[in-house]
Design an enzyme around this catalytic site. Structure first.
Site, PDB file in Angstrom:
ATOM      1  N   HIS A  78       0.716  -1.122  -0.064  1.00  0.00           N
ATOM      2  CA  HIS A  78       0.050   0.022  -0.118  1.00  0.00           C
ATOM      3  C   HIS A  78       0.992   1.164   0.101  1.00  0.00           C
ATOM      4  O   HIS A  78       1.909   1.300   0.714  1.00  0.00           O
ATOM      5  CB  HIS A  78      -0.738   0.018   1.205  1.00  0.00           C
ATOM      6  CG  HIS A  78      -1.762   0.923   1.554  1.00  0.00           C
ATOM      7  ND1 HIS A  78      -2.280   1.798   0.527  1.00  0.00           N
ATOM      8  CD2 HIS A  78      -2.396   1.511   2.566  1.00  0.00           C
ATOM      9  CE1 HIS A  78      -3.164   2.784   1.012  1.00  0.00           C
ATOM     10  NE2 HIS A  78      -3.089   2.669   2.222  1.00  0.00           N
ATOM     11  N   ASP A  82       1.737   6.830   5.282  1.00  0.00           N
ATOM     12  CA  ASP A  82       2.079   6.359   6.583  1.00  0.00           C
ATOM     13  C   ASP A  82       2.851   4.912   6.403  1.00  0.00           C
ATOM     14  O   ASP A  82       3.222   4.135   7.345  1.00  0.00           O
ATOM     15  CB  ASP A  82       0.843   6.329   7.343  1.00  0.00           C
ATOM     16  CG  ASP A  82      -0.316   5.325   6.880  1.00  0.00           C
ATOM     17  OD1 ASP A  82      -0.524   5.590   5.407  1.00  0.00           O
ATOM     18  OD2 ASP A  82      -1.095   4.976   7.472  1.00  0.00           O
ATOM     19  N   ASP A 164      -3.618  -2.182   5.555  1.00  0.00           N
ATOM     20  CA  ASP A 164      -4.766  -1.540   6.334  1.00  0.00           C
ATOM     21  C   ASP A 164      -5.879  -2.179   6.934  1.00  0.00           C
ATOM     22  O   ASP A 164      -6.372  -1.834   8.055  1.00  0.00           O
ATOM     23  CB  ASP A 164      -5.047  -0.255   5.757  1.00  0.00           C
ATOM     24  CG  ASP A 164      -4.233   0.991   5.753  1.00  0.00           C
ATOM     25  OD1 ASP A 164      -3.432   1.119   6.547  1.00  0.00           O
ATOM     26  OD2 ASP A 164      -4.659   1.928   4.760  1.00  0.00           O
ATOM     27  N   HIS A 229      -1.534  -1.403  11.130  1.00  0.00           N
ATOM     28  CA  HIS A 229      -1.575  -0.745  11.979  1.00  0.00           C
ATOM     29  C   HIS A 229      -2.120  -1.539  13.288  1.00  0.00           C
ATOM     30  O   HIS A 229      -3.032  -2.285  13.093  1.00  0.00           O
ATOM     31  CB  HIS A 229      -2.880   0.569  11.835  1.00  0.00           C
ATOM     32  CG  HIS A 229      -2.462   1.393  10.862  1.00  0.00           C
ATOM     33  ND1 HIS A 229      -1.651   2.584  11.204  1.00  0.00           N
ATOM     34  CD2 HIS A 229      -2.973   1.674   9.724  1.00  0.00           C
ATOM     35  CE1 HIS A 229      -1.308   3.108  10.098  1.00  0.00           C
ATOM     36  NE2 HIS A 229      -2.148   2.751   8.974  1.00  0.00           N
TER      37      HIS A 229
HETATM   38 FE1  FEO Z   1      -4.037   3.643   4.248  1.00  0.00          FE
HETATM   39 FE2  FEO Z   1      -2.305   3.118   6.907  1.00  0.00          FE
HETATM   40  O1  FEO Z   1      -2.830   3.784   5.341  1.00  0.00           O
END
Ligand code: FEO
Length: 405
Positions: A78, A82, A164, A229
């Site tokens: 991705h 981030d 994500d 995350h």
């Molecule tokens: Fe879609 Fe954690 O960025």
């Protein structure tokens, strides 16, 4: 930080961002983590990078188990910054590495970096990479949640690295779901999952159902899901998949989110009898004042509830700005299968409640009309009207909710 082994030879080398409170407007009271993963095999392989400010931290983690210049494969699931904004730094250290990425991902990287000297292998669903003892398979997941997104499945480890998807904005000293639940609670973890889904993945429910079915059809054995995350799912990864399917199928609680703002308390005074009416019909009611609440929290509470009442004063013949902002944000998230109504106070001429209903129609939501409007302060008669409006709306929510049981 030291790398943490999550499967034999596969390490979490991510970074914890304790202080993040604003993720492009999404309020993150619990911070977040940027997870990336290192495979120590015949071919050293890094899956994803981290936000650029945290590059030194991930580098330290990599160095705790390997020489980063030995990285020969860099998988990019991705390209949102981030996860991808320190690719250039990794490529400086390991310039001969090959980047495994989707075609759209490469086009995106070309816009962010000078990629002319970098080696790429463009991949699509079913393409594989053998690193020695491990076989990686790539699964494209377009629009989950960017056009270029993909996941990486590691067959021998039964591990899905899901970018994500299934993630949470949750900084924690624990890395795994079982550890987190022991230190905190399952409900806290679940709340973080719902918060993330509501604010990022709400528009993509239909795609989620299709993609989960496609992965199930591929017959992949999965006993761990490692998102980019938050917490890694190892105790019961199927649970979070089912949670996603439930949300994609519009599961919500038969309750009402009463979301409002107010100028001189008149609209606020309308919420009290309305809340009482809702409660007297046996439904829970969550009341949120917009300027006192982060937008992402209001979105989450909207999403958790089958019904929502929006309260807005009229200001210069239109909606109060914070309410307009909320509804605009909500429209972008393309909510479905919720019933809504509106109320508010006005001084000279009205307009805000009408405008709120126009916004509901643009969103295609089931609306409960007409709303309630009050001139200046609500009188005792107005309060009785608000109470009845609350009761009627609650009855409507209960009836509407039956469609989804
Ligand atoms: Fe879609 Fe954690 O960025």
């Amino acid at each position: 930080m030291k790398a943490i082994e999550i499967k034999p030879g596969i390490f979490w080398v991510g970074a914890i961002d304790w202080g993040l409170r604003d993720f492009h407007g999404y309020v993150t009271p619990n911070g977040t983590t940027y997870n990336n993963y290192l495979i120590l095999d015949k071919q050293v392989t890094l899956i994803d990078t981290v936000k650029h400010d945290f590059h030194e931290i991930t580098l330290d983690s990599i160095k705790s188990v390997a020489d980063p210049s030995q990285i020969v494969n860099l998988v990019i699931n991705h390209i949102e910054p981030d996860h991808a904004s320190s690719i250039d730094k990794i490529m400086e250290i390991a310039p001969e590495a090959t980047i495994f990425i989707t075609e759209k991902g490469k086009k995106g990287l070309d816009r962010h970096f000078d990629t002319s000297g970098w080696k790429f292998r463009i991949v699509k669903t079913g393409d594989t990479l053998n690193t020695g003892m491990y076989n990686l398979m790539f699964v494209e997941t377009p629009m989950l949640h960017w056009p270029e997104s993909m996941m990486t499945y590691i067959k021998e480890a039964k591990l899905l690295i899901s970018q994500d998807a299934f993630g949470q904005h949750l900084a924690s000293s624990t890395r795994f779901d079982d550890e987190f639940v022991e230190c905190s609670s399952l409900s806290e973890l679940d709340d973080a999952v719902v918060d993330y889904y509501a604010n990022i993945l709400m528009p993509f429910g239909q795609l989620i159902k299709v993609k989960v079915a496609e992965i199930q059809k591929l017959g992949l054995e999965i006993d761990m899901i490692a998102p980019d995350h938050g917490i890694i799912w190892r105790r019961d990864p199927q649970r979070v998949v089912q949670r996603y399917l439930d949300m994609a199928n519009s599961k919500a609680s038969p309750r009402v989110a009463l979301i409002y703002d107010t100028m001189w308390h008149s609209t606020e005074y309308m919420t009290f009898p309305m809340m009482q009416g809702i409660k007297d019909e046996g439904l829970d009611c969550k009341v949120i004042k917009l300027r006192a609440t982060p937008m992402s929290v209001a979105i989450k509470e909207f999403w958790k509830s089958r019904g929502c009442l929006i309260g807005t004063p009229t200001l210069n013949n239109i909606m109060f700005p914070s309410v307009a902002e909320f509804l605009t944000h909500l429209r972008g998230l393309r909510p479905k299968n919720r019933i809504v109504g509106a109320f508010g106070s006005y001084g000279w001429g009205g307009g805000a409640v009408k405008e709120a209903y126009e916004e509901f129609r643009r969103m295609g939501l089931e609306s409960f009309e007409p709303g309630v409007q009050v001139l200046f302060r609500p009188s005792a008669e107005d309060e009785a009207k608000c109470y009845e409006f609350g009761r009627e709306f609650a009855r409507k929510v209960s009836e509407y909710h039956k469609k989804f049981e």
